[in-house]
Design a protein around this motif. Structure first.
Motif, PDB file in Angstrom:
ATOM      1  N   GLY A 154       1.246   3.590  -3.560  1.00  0.00           N
ATOM      2  CA  GLY A 154       0.701   3.692  -4.909  1.00  0.00           C
ATOM      3  C   GLY A 154      -0.637   3.003  -5.055  1.00  0.00           C
ATOM      4  O   GLY A 154      -1.045   2.193  -4.220  1.00  0.00           O
ATOM      5  N   ARG A 155      -1.331   3.348  -6.165  1.00  0.00           N
ATOM      6  CA  ARG A 155      -2.691   2.848  -6.386  1.00  0.00           C
ATOM      7  C   ARG A 155      -2.742   1.880  -7.569  1.00  0.00           C
ATOM      8  O   ARG A 155      -2.065   2.060  -8.577  1.00  0.00           O
ATOM      9  N   LEU A 156      -3.572   0.880  -7.401  1.00  0.00           N
ATOM     10  CA  LEU A 156      -3.836  -0.125  -8.428  1.00  0.00           C
ATOM     11  C   LEU A 156      -5.312  -0.058  -8.784  1.00  0.00           C
ATOM     12  O   LEU A 156      -6.170  -0.077  -7.890  1.00  0.00           O
ATOM     13  N   VAL A 157      -5.632   0.047 -10.084  1.00  0.00           N
ATOM     14  CA  VAL A 157      -7.027   0.040 -10.521  1.00  0.00           C
ATOM     15  C   VAL A 157      -7.146  -0.891 -11.728  1.00  0.00           C
ATOM     16  O   VAL A 157      -6.542  -0.639 -12.777  1.00  0.00           O
ATOM     17  N   LEU A 158      -7.916  -1.947 -11.553  1.00  0.00           N
ATOM     18  CA  LEU A 158      -8.137  -2.927 -12.612  1.00  0.00           C
ATOM     19  C   LEU A 158      -9.618  -2.999 -12.933  1.00  0.00           C
ATOM     20  O   LEU A 158     -10.461  -2.992 -12.024  1.00  0.00           O
ATOM     21  N   LEU A 273      -9.678  -2.138  -6.706  1.00  0.00           N
ATOM     22  CA  LEU A 273      -9.010  -0.911  -6.253  1.00  0.00           C
ATOM     23  C   LEU A 273      -8.031  -1.284  -5.149  1.00  0.00           C
ATOM     24  O   LEU A 273      -8.427  -1.812  -4.110  1.00  0.00           O
ATOM     25  N   GLY A 274      -6.753  -1.038  -5.389  1.00  0.00           N
ATOM     26  CA  GLY A 274      -5.748  -1.395  -4.399  1.00  0.00           C
ATOM     27  C   GLY A 274      -4.864  -0.224  -4.038  1.00  0.00           C
ATOM     28  O   GLY A 274      -4.657   0.690  -4.837  1.00  0.00           O
ATOM     29  N   ARG A 275      -4.350  -0.260  -2.831  1.00  0.00           N
ATOM     30  CA  ARG A 275      -3.336   0.710  -2.397  1.00  0.00           C
ATOM     31  C   ARG A 275      -2.230  -0.066  -1.695  1.00  0.00           C
ATOM     32  O   ARG A 275      -2.480  -0.788  -0.737  1.00  0.00           O
ATOM     33  N   LYS A 276      -1.009   0.099  -2.212  1.00  0.00           N
ATOM     34  CA  LYS A 276       0.128  -0.602  -1.632  1.00  0.00           C
ATOM     35  C   LYS A 276       0.504   0.042  -0.307  1.00  0.00           C
ATOM     36  O   LYS A 276       0.518   1.276  -0.185  1.00  0.00           O
ATOM     37  N   TYR A 277       0.798  -0.789   0.680  1.00  0.00           N
ATOM     38  CA  TYR A 277       1.159  -0.255   1.992  1.00  0.00           C
ATOM     39  C   TYR A 277       2.381   0.661   1.870  1.00  0.00           C
ATOM     40  O   TYR A 277       3.335   0.326   1.169  1.00  0.00           O
ATOM     41  N   ALA A 278       2.329   1.748   2.571  1.00  0.00           N
ATOM     42  CA  ALA A 278       3.455   2.687   2.556  1.00  0.00           C
ATOM     43  C   ALA A 278       4.660   2.092   3.264  1.00  0.00           C
ATOM     44  O   ALA A 278       5.809   2.423   2.970  1.00  0.00           O
ATOM     45  N   THR A 279       4.433   1.188   4.224  1.00  0.00           N
ATOM     46  CA  THR A 279       5.494   0.477   4.913  1.00  0.00           C
ATOM     47  C   THR A 279       5.100  -0.983   4.990  1.00  0.00           C
ATOM     48  O   THR A 279       3.928  -1.342   4.884  1.00  0.00           O
ATOM     49  N   THR A 280       6.088  -1.838   5.161  1.00  0.00           N
ATOM     50  CA  THR A 280       5.823  -3.262   5.332  1.00  0.00           C
ATOM     51  C   THR A 280       5.093  -3.477   6.640  1.00  0.00           C
ATOM     52  O   THR A 280       5.354  -2.812   7.637  1.00  0.00           O
TER      53      THR A 280
END
Length: 284
Positions: A154-158, A273-280
């Protein structure tokens, strides 16, 4: 198990009533005046930019944290997202609800705290905040919550006012005339610089990028008109005015704000702008 009175657990429990009182006052401050009018006059284009940068696709689950009157919330719904707008201040949510109704958009408006998001882990494809989460007092707590509710990939935008920009010069000027905040409340300006933001997310499963931008502000006929407008319609400046009128320092603060007017032509902001890792990390 006995717990030392100096332990972090005891310190956190002792802090909770202070945190609750600070948030109660913040809720009252943002509800005062006419924030919706100020936002639509001066800030509305930022929500459009953030939503466009997030690349929201139809059907994605989107959370707008500290959404105010729906600057980004409504734009995300227009882009086809299934959107939740969350804010601490119910009066602002009600204004957002009315704006969404005017365009027949379906948005879930939720009263809630950025430091304790009322959603299960990995609930959203996109998490946004436009000049909102930066005002949560405990930055580490808020940052952890943003990542927690974001799905893998997922994406994070602040969008935050830049630490070295004109808006933070205004905030700094006002702060000099007010009582200091509690020790646990970090300065909002820290969200507007890369280094402290990277530190906030250092242990989080998220990759960050940064972009700077400039937001053009609508003009006023004079510096005095600008100051008078904002100190009678914008809750935080209304509160600062009331405090300094009570202690006799309002003329001094007003003069300082008038001096800063010439710089208030445009305001610098930082996009996180962030993107959470799809896997740990470490997983294949």
């Amino acid at each position: 198990m006995s717990v030392s009175r100096h332990s972090p657990i005891v310190a956190a429990l002792a802090q909770e009533p202070l945190v609750a009182e600070l948030k109660r006052r913040a809720r009252s401050t943002w509800a005062a005046g006419a924030y919706g009018e100020v936002a639509s006059r001066e800030l509305w284009p930022l929500g459009e930019r953030v939503v466009r940068r997030a690349g929201i696709r139809p059907g994605e689950d989107v959370l707008d944290v500290a959404c105010g009157t729906g600057n980004a919330t409504i734009r995300a719904a227009q882009a086809g997202g299934r959107v939740v707008g969350l804010d601490l201040t119910p009066e602002l949510l009600e204004q957002g609800r009315k704006l969404a109704a005017e365009t027949s958009l379906e948005v879930a408006w939720v009263e809630g705290d950025a430091e304790a998001l009322p959603f299960v882990d990995a609930s959203f494809d996109v998490v946004l905040s436009v000049l909102g989460v930066m005002f949560a007092p405990r930055h580490e707590v808020a940052a952890a919550e943003l990542v927690r509710v974001l799905r893998p990939g997922g994406r994070l935008v602040l969008c935050n006012w830049a630490r070295d920009g004109v808006m933070n010069r205004v905030f700094d000027a006002v702060a000099r005339y007010l009582p200091p905040p509690p020790r646990f409340a970090a300065p909002p300006a820290l969200w507007g610089a890369e280094e402290p933001v990277r530190a906030l997310f250092a242990e989080a499963p998220i990759e960050l990028e940064f972009e700077r931008g400039v937001h053009e502000l609508p003009p006023f006929e004079s510096a005095e008109a600008n100051v008078d407008y904002h100190t009678t319609t914008f809750g935080p400046l209304m509160a600062a005015r009331a405090t300094t009128e009570a202690n006799g320092r309002w003329p001094e603060l007003r003069s300082r704000l008038v001096e800063l007017h010439d710089a208030l032509v445009s305001a610098e902001y930082l996009l996180v702008l962030g993107r959470k890792y799809a896997t740990t990390k470490g997983e294949s």
